[in-house]
Write a protein that holds these residues in place. Structure first.
Motif, PDB file in Angstrom:
ATOM      1  N   VAL A 241       3.182  -0.776  -4.334  1.00 47.76           N
ATOM      2  CA  VAL A 241       4.060   0.385  -4.149  1.00 47.76           C
ATOM      3  C   VAL A 241       5.390   0.038  -3.490  1.00 47.76           C
ATOM      4  CG1 VAL A 241       2.085   1.950  -4.039  1.00 47.76           C
ATOM      5  CG2 VAL A 241       3.034   1.022  -1.912  1.00 47.76           C
ATOM      6  N   GLY A 242       5.611  -1.218  -3.131  1.00 52.91           N
ATOM      7  CA  GLY A 242       6.885  -1.610  -2.537  1.00 52.91           C
ATOM      8  C   GLY A 242       6.934  -1.407  -1.032  1.00 52.91           C
ATOM      9  N   SER A 243       8.105  -1.648  -0.468  1.00 52.89           N
ATOM     10  CA  SER A 243       8.252  -1.616   0.988  1.00 52.89           C
ATOM     11  C   SER A 243       9.126  -0.469   1.479  1.00 52.89           C
ATOM     12  CB  SER A 243       8.827  -2.948   1.489  1.00 52.89           C
ATOM     13  OG  SER A 243      10.020  -3.267   0.801  1.00 52.89           O
ATOM     14  N   ASN A 244       9.311   0.545   0.633  1.00 52.90           N
ATOM     15  CA  ASN A 244      10.032   1.756   1.032  1.00 52.90           C
ATOM     16  C   ASN A 244       9.069   2.933   0.939  1.00 52.90           C
ATOM     17  OD1 ASN A 244      11.600   4.333  -0.084  1.00 52.90           O
ATOM     18  ND2 ASN A 244      12.995   3.205   1.260  1.00 52.90           N
ATOM     19  N   ALA A 245       8.937   3.705   2.007  1.00 51.10           N
ATOM     20  CA  ALA A 245       7.913   4.747   2.071  1.00 51.10           C
ATOM     21  C   ALA A 245       8.093   5.818   1.001  1.00 51.10           C
ATOM     22  CB  ALA A 245       7.906   5.385   3.457  1.00 51.10           C
ATOM     23  N   GLU A 246       9.305   6.281   0.792  1.00 52.36           N
ATOM     24  CA  GLU A 246       9.529   7.350  -0.186  1.00 52.36           C
ATOM     25  C   GLU A 246       9.284   6.860  -1.609  1.00 52.36           C
ATOM     26  OE1 GLU A 246      10.035  10.881  -1.884  1.00 52.36           O
ATOM     27  OE2 GLU A 246       9.874  10.520   0.282  1.00 52.36           O
ATOM     28  N   ARG A 247       9.853   5.702  -1.961  1.00 52.08           N
ATOM     29  CA  ARG A 247       9.621   5.160  -3.301  1.00 52.08           C
ATOM     30  C   ARG A 247       8.153   4.793  -3.479  1.00 52.08           C
ATOM     31  NH1 ARG A 247      14.696   2.674  -2.259  1.00 52.08           N
ATOM     32  NH2 ARG A 247      13.705   0.698  -1.699  1.00 52.08           N
ATOM     33  N   GLY A 248       7.535   4.332  -2.378  1.00 50.88           N
ATOM     34  CA  GLY A 248       6.121   3.995  -2.434  1.00 50.88           C
ATOM     35  C   GLY A 248       5.251   5.210  -2.702  1.00 50.88           C
ATOM     36  N   ALA A 249       5.627   6.345  -2.107  1.00 55.22           N
ATOM     37  CA  ALA A 249       4.875   7.581  -2.336  1.00 55.22           C
ATOM     38  C   ALA A 249       4.934   7.979  -3.809  1.00 55.22           C
ATOM     39  CB  ALA A 249       5.433   8.702  -1.463  1.00 55.22           C
ATOM     40  N   LYS A 250       6.086   7.827  -4.431  1.00 49.26           N
ATOM     41  CA  LYS A 250       6.224   8.154  -5.852  1.00 49.26           C
ATOM     42  C   LYS A 250       5.402   7.204  -6.714  1.00 49.26           C
ATOM     43  CE  LYS A 250      10.822  10.184  -5.305  1.00 49.26           C
ATOM     44  NZ  LYS A 250      12.276  10.041  -5.618  1.00 49.26           N
ATOM     45  N   ALA A 251       5.407   5.911  -6.320  1.00 51.21           N
ATOM     46  CA  ALA A 251       4.635   4.925  -7.078  1.00 51.21           C
ATOM     47  C   ALA A 251       3.144   5.201  -6.978  1.00 51.21           C
ATOM     48  CB  ALA A 251       4.954   3.520  -6.572  1.00 51.21           C
ATOM     49  N   PHE A 252       2.672   5.540  -5.778  1.00 49.00           N
ATOM     50  CA  PHE A 252       1.243   5.807  -5.605  1.00 49.00           C
ATOM     51  C   PHE A 252       0.849   7.097  -6.324  1.00 49.00           C
ATOM     52  CE2 PHE A 252      -2.644   6.853  -3.129  1.00 49.00           C
ATOM     53  CZ  PHE A 252      -3.336   5.668  -3.350  1.00 49.00           C
ATOM     54  N   ALA A 253       1.730   8.083  -6.288  1.00 48.17           N
ATOM     55  CA  ALA A 253       1.473   9.339  -7.007  1.00 48.17           C
ATOM     56  C   ALA A 253       1.372   9.077  -8.503  1.00 48.17           C
ATOM     57  CB  ALA A 253       2.578  10.352  -6.718  1.00 48.17           C
ATOM     58  N   GLY A 254       2.239   8.205  -9.017  1.00 46.84           N
ATOM     59  CA  GLY A 254       2.188   7.854 -10.428  1.00 46.84           C
ATOM     60  C   GLY A 254       0.873   7.190 -10.797  1.00 46.84           C
ATOM     61  N   TRP A 255       0.381   6.345  -9.908  1.00 50.40           N
ATOM     62  CA  TRP A 255      -0.905   5.685 -10.162  1.00 50.40           C
ATOM     63  C   TRP A 255      -2.044   6.697 -10.160  1.00 50.40           C
ATOM     64  CZ3 TRP A 255      -5.404   4.987  -7.238  1.00 50.40           C
ATOM     65  CH2 TRP A 255      -6.317   4.061  -7.758  1.00 50.40           C
ATOM     66  N   LEU A 256      -2.009   7.659  -9.220  1.00 48.23           N
ATOM     67  CA  LEU A 256      -3.066   8.671  -9.152  1.00 48.23           C
ATOM     68  C   LEU A 256      -3.099   9.551 -10.400  1.00 48.23           C
ATOM     69  CD1 LEU A 256      -3.005   9.932  -5.448  1.00 48.23           C
ATOM     70  CD2 LEU A 256      -4.754   8.536  -6.561  1.00 48.23           C
ATOM     71  N   GLU A 257      -1.941   9.754 -11.020  1.00 50.85           N
ATOM     72  CA  GLU A 257      -1.894  10.583 -12.223  1.00 50.85           C
ATOM     73  C   GLU A 257      -2.641   9.941 -13.387  1.00 50.85           C
ATOM     74  OE1 GLU A 257       2.207  11.276 -12.983  1.00 50.85           O
ATOM     75  OE2 GLU A 257       2.470  12.616 -11.243  1.00 50.85           O
ATOM     76  N   GLU A 258      -2.787   8.630 -13.352  1.00 45.78           N
ATOM     77  CA  GLU A 258      -3.410   7.915 -14.462  1.00 45.78           C
ATOM     78  C   GLU A 258      -4.790   7.363 -14.127  1.00 45.78           C
ATOM     79  OE1 GLU A 258      -0.689   4.913 -15.691  1.00 45.78           O
ATOM     80  OE2 GLU A 258       0.920   6.340 -16.207  1.00 45.78           O
ATOM     81  N   ASN A 259      -5.232   7.567 -12.880  1.00 48.61           N
ATOM     82  CA  ASN A 259      -6.509   6.996 -12.453  1.00 48.61           C
ATOM     83  C   ASN A 259      -7.305   8.002 -11.638  1.00 48.61           C
ATOM     84  OD1 ASN A 259      -6.326   3.815 -13.008  1.00 48.61           O
ATOM     85  ND2 ASN A 259      -4.309   4.548 -12.375  1.00 48.61           N
ATOM     86  N   PRO A 260      -8.648   7.861 -11.618  1.00 52.30           N
ATOM     87  CA  PRO A 260      -9.465   8.741 -10.772  1.00 52.30           C
ATOM     88  C   PRO A 260      -9.090   8.551  -9.299  1.00 52.30           C
ATOM     89  CG  PRO A 260     -10.825   7.487 -12.311  1.00 52.30           C
ATOM     90  CD  PRO A 260      -9.465   6.894 -12.371  1.00 52.30           C
ATOM     91  N   VAL A 261      -9.171   9.628  -8.542  1.00 45.31           N
ATOM     92  CA  VAL A 261      -8.896   9.531  -7.103  1.00 45.31           C
ATOM     93  C   VAL A 261      -9.999   8.691  -6.462  1.00 45.31           C
ATOM     94  CG1 VAL A 261      -8.642  10.805  -4.945  1.00 45.31           C
ATOM     95  CG2 VAL A 261      -7.728  11.753  -7.075  1.00 45.31           C
ATOM     96  N   PRO A 262      -9.647   7.611  -5.747  1.00 46.55           N
ATOM     97  CA  PRO A 262     -10.673   6.778  -5.112  1.00 46.55           C
ATOM     98  C   PRO A 262     -11.300   7.515  -3.940  1.00 46.55           C
ATOM     99  CG  PRO A 262      -8.501   6.077  -4.403  1.00 46.55           C
ATOM    100  CD  PRO A 262      -8.287   7.130  -5.456  1.00 46.55           C
ATOM    101  N   SER A 263     -12.466   7.064  -3.508  1.00 48.40           N
ATOM    102  CA  SER A 263     -13.083   7.707  -2.342  1.00 48.40           C
ATOM    103  C   SER A 263     -12.432   7.231  -1.049  1.00 48.40           C
ATOM    104  CB  SER A 263     -14.589   7.432  -2.306  1.00 48.40           C
ATOM    105  OG  SER A 263     -14.847   6.075  -1.992  1.00 48.40           O
ATOM    106  N   ALA A 264     -11.772   6.057  -1.118  1.00 42.97           N
ATOM    107  CA  ALA A 264     -11.128   5.520   0.087  1.00 42.97           C
ATOM    108  C   ALA A 264      -9.915   4.681  -0.298  1.00 42.97           C
ATOM    109  CB  ALA A 264     -12.108   4.680   0.890  1.00 42.97           C
ATOM    110  N   VAL A 265      -8.927   4.662   0.597  1.00 36.79           N
ATOM    111  CA  VAL A 265      -7.730   3.844   0.418  1.00 36.79           C
ATOM    112  C   VAL A 265      -7.535   2.987   1.669  1.00 36.79           C
ATOM    113  CG1 VAL A 265      -5.222   3.831   0.091  1.00 36.79           C
ATOM    114  CG2 VAL A 265      -6.620   5.577  -1.042  1.00 36.79           C
ATOM    115  N   LEU A 266      -7.279   1.706   1.446  1.00 34.91           N
ATOM    116  CA  LEU A 266      -6.858   0.815   2.526  1.00 34.91           C
ATOM    117  C   LEU A 266      -5.384   0.514   2.308  1.00 34.91           C
ATOM    118  CD1 LEU A 266      -7.021  -1.255   4.848  1.00 34.91           C
ATOM    119  CD2 LEU A 266      -7.952  -2.897   3.192  1.00 34.91           C
ATOM    120  N   ALA A 267      -4.532   0.959   3.230  1.00 36.96           N
ATOM    121  CA  ALA A 267      -3.102   0.657   3.164  1.00 36.96           C
ATOM    122  C   ALA A 267      -2.875  -0.687   3.842  1.00 36.96           C
ATOM    123  CB  ALA A 267      -2.293   1.749   3.846  1.00 36.96           C
TER     124      ALA A 267
END
Length: 387
Positions: A241-267
Motif C-alpha cells: 500500500v506504499g508509505s503514504n497513509a492516504e494513498r495507502g488507504a485507497k490502495a487497501f480499499a481497492g484490494w478489499l473490493e476485489e477480495n474477501p474481508v480477512p478475519s485479521a490484518v497485520l499492519a
C-alpha cells in the motif's frame, strides 16, 4: 505669439548625508564570562555541552549572552577542530512517526554529549537521498546516522565509509561490511504477531505492507509466513500500500473490493496501520468485531482509542541509543570491523484482536483434512499485490 503660462515653482532638494554604518563588534566569550561573573571555561561548557554546568550558573551565562547578543561562532570552532561538532541524520520520511521519534531520541543524546544534529529527509527518493547527503557532508560533520531509503547503501556513504564515522539504521542488511548497523529482528517481529493471531483462532490474515522491495518488510512477511506454515494454515496475503497513509488507504480499499474481508490484518508499519484504520472506518468495518488488527510500532494514541490497538513495539529508544553508542565509539577513533546490532520487538496485547476459535493446529494433525480450508496458491500469487 505663444502665450506664456504661469511661472513654474522650482524646489531645491537638499542632499542628505547618511552616516556610514559602523561595524558592530561581536561579543566575545571573555565578555560573556565577565558579565556573568564566571570563568571562560564555564561559558564554554554551557554552549558546547562538554561538561555539565549547574542550573544557576547556566542561567547567569545565558542571560549575559542574551544581553550582549552573543552567538556561538560555529565556523571558528570548526576551523580549529577540522570538523564541526555536528552529526548528520538522514531519514526517508519526516511524516513517519517512527523516524521522527528516532530523531528526537538522537537529539537528546547528542545534546548531552555536546553535539548539534542536522536532519535531512530523502522523501523515499534515491536521487534526492544523494543530494541531501551531499549537503550534510558539506557541514563536515563528525559523523552520520542514516536510514537509507532502499536496501542499498547510498553511493556517497560507501565512498566516505573509510574516513567518516557512520551508522546505518533500520532499512539495511544487518551484516553490512560498510558500516555499523542497528536493526531489529524483523523476521521475529512478523512471526510473533501472526503467532498471536493464530492463537486467537485467525487463519485468514492479510499483511498491510509499505514496500515489498524493502528488506525489513520482506523479513516481516517471511516471519509471518513461517508462523502460518508451522501451524499448517494458509499463508498470509501481502498487500502493498506504499508509505503514504492516504494513498495507502485507497490502495487497501481497492484490494478489499476485489477480495474477501480477512478475519485479521497485520499492519507492517505505523503508516500502514493508519491506512488500514482509515479504510476500515470509511467502510464501517468494526475493530475487532469484524476485523482484528495488529499495529506496528507503539505510540500513545494507540492506547488512547476506544478500542486500544494490539501492537508490535519497536524499541525506538534502544535503537537510537545503540546507534549513538556505536557512532560515538567511531568518532573517538575506534577502527574495529563493522558491527551489527540486532534488537528485539515485543507484542503489546490490547483490545483490537478478538478470539474467534481455539488456537490453530501446531501442525501435528497435518494429515487430517480440514473442512472449508482453501487450497494453497503459488508463492508468486500469494505475494501479488495491489498498488
Amino acid at each position: 505669439m505663444r502665450k506664456r503660462g504661469p511661472p513654474v515653482k522650482r524646489f531645491t532638494v537638499k542632499r542628505l548625508t547618511v552616516p556610514a554604518m559602523t561595524h558592530l563588534k561581536r561579543a566575545t566569550l571573555k565578555e560573556v564570562a565577565t558579565r556573568a561573573g564566571v570563568s571562560i571555561a564555564t561559558v564554554s561548557n554551557v554552549f558546547s555541552g562538554r561538561k555539565p554546568v549547574n542550573a544557576e550558573l547556566r542561567t547567569r551565562v545565558e542571560e549575559a549572552a542574551k544581553e550582549l547578543s552573543y552567538q556561538v561562532d560555529r565556523a571558528a570552532s570548526q576551523l580549529r577542530s577540522g570538523r564541526a561538532r555536528v552529526v548528520g541524520v538522514l531519514v526517508p520520511d519526516l511524516d513517519d512517526t517512527f523516524f521522527t521519534s528516532l530523531i528526537s531520541h538522537l537529539e537528546v543524546m547528542a545534546q548531552e554529549d555536546g553535539y548539534d544534529v542536522i536532519v535531512a529527509s530523502s522523501r523515499d527518493e534515491r536521487e534526492l537521498e544523494e543530494s541531501r547527503l551531499q549537503t550534510l557532508l558539506g557541514w563536515r560533520p563528525s559523523g552520520i546516522i542514516a536510514v537509507p531509503c532502499s536496501n542499498h547503501v547510498p553511493t556517497i556513504l560507501s565512498r566516505e565509509a573509510s574516513r567518516l564515522p557512520m551508522v546505518l539504521v533500520d532499512r539495511v542488511i544487518a551484516q553490512s561490511a560498510v558500516a555499523d548497523t542497528v536493526t531489529i529482528d524483523n523476521f521475529e517481529a512478523g512471526h510473533i504477531a501472526v503467532r498471536h493471531l493464530l492463537d486467537m483462532g485467525h487463519t485468514e490474515i492479510a499483511l498491510a505492507a509499505s514496500h515489498l522491495s524493502i528488506a525489513p518488510i520482506r523479513e516481516r512477511i517471511r516471519g509471518a509466513t513461517a508462523a502460518a506454515r508451522e501451524r499448517g494454515v494458509r499463508d498470509p496475503i501481502a498487500v502493498e500500500v506504499g508509505s503514504n497513509a492516504e494513498r495507502g488507504a485507497k490502495a487497501f480499499a481497492g484490494w478489499l473490493e476485489e477480495n474477501p474481508v480477512p478475519s485479521a490484518v497485520l499492519a507492517l508499519t505505523n503508516v500502514t496501520t493508519l491506512a488500514v484504520l482509515t479504510t476500515l472506518a470509511r467502510r464501517s468495518i468494526e475493530v475487532p468485531e469484524q476485523v482484528s488488527l495488529i499495529a506496528f510500532d507503539d505510540y500513545p494514541w494507540m492506547s488512547a482509542r476506544k478500542t486500544s490497538l494490539t501492537a508490535i513495539r519497536q524499541p525506538v529508544g534502544e535503537i537510537a541509543g545503540a546507534a549513538w553508542s556505536r557512532l560515538t565509539l567511531r568518532m573517538k577513533g575506534n577502527e574495529s570491523p563493522s558491527f551489527p546490532t540486532i534488537l528485539h520487538a515485543s507484542l503489546e496485547q490490547r483490545a483490537s484482536v478478538r478470539r474467534i476459535a481455539p488456537p490453530a493446529s501446531d501442525g501435528s494433525d497435518k494429515g487430517i483434512a480440514k473442512p472449508g480450508r482453501r487450497p494453497r496458491t503459488p508463492a508468486k500469487e500469494r505475494l501479488k499485490t495491489t498498488a
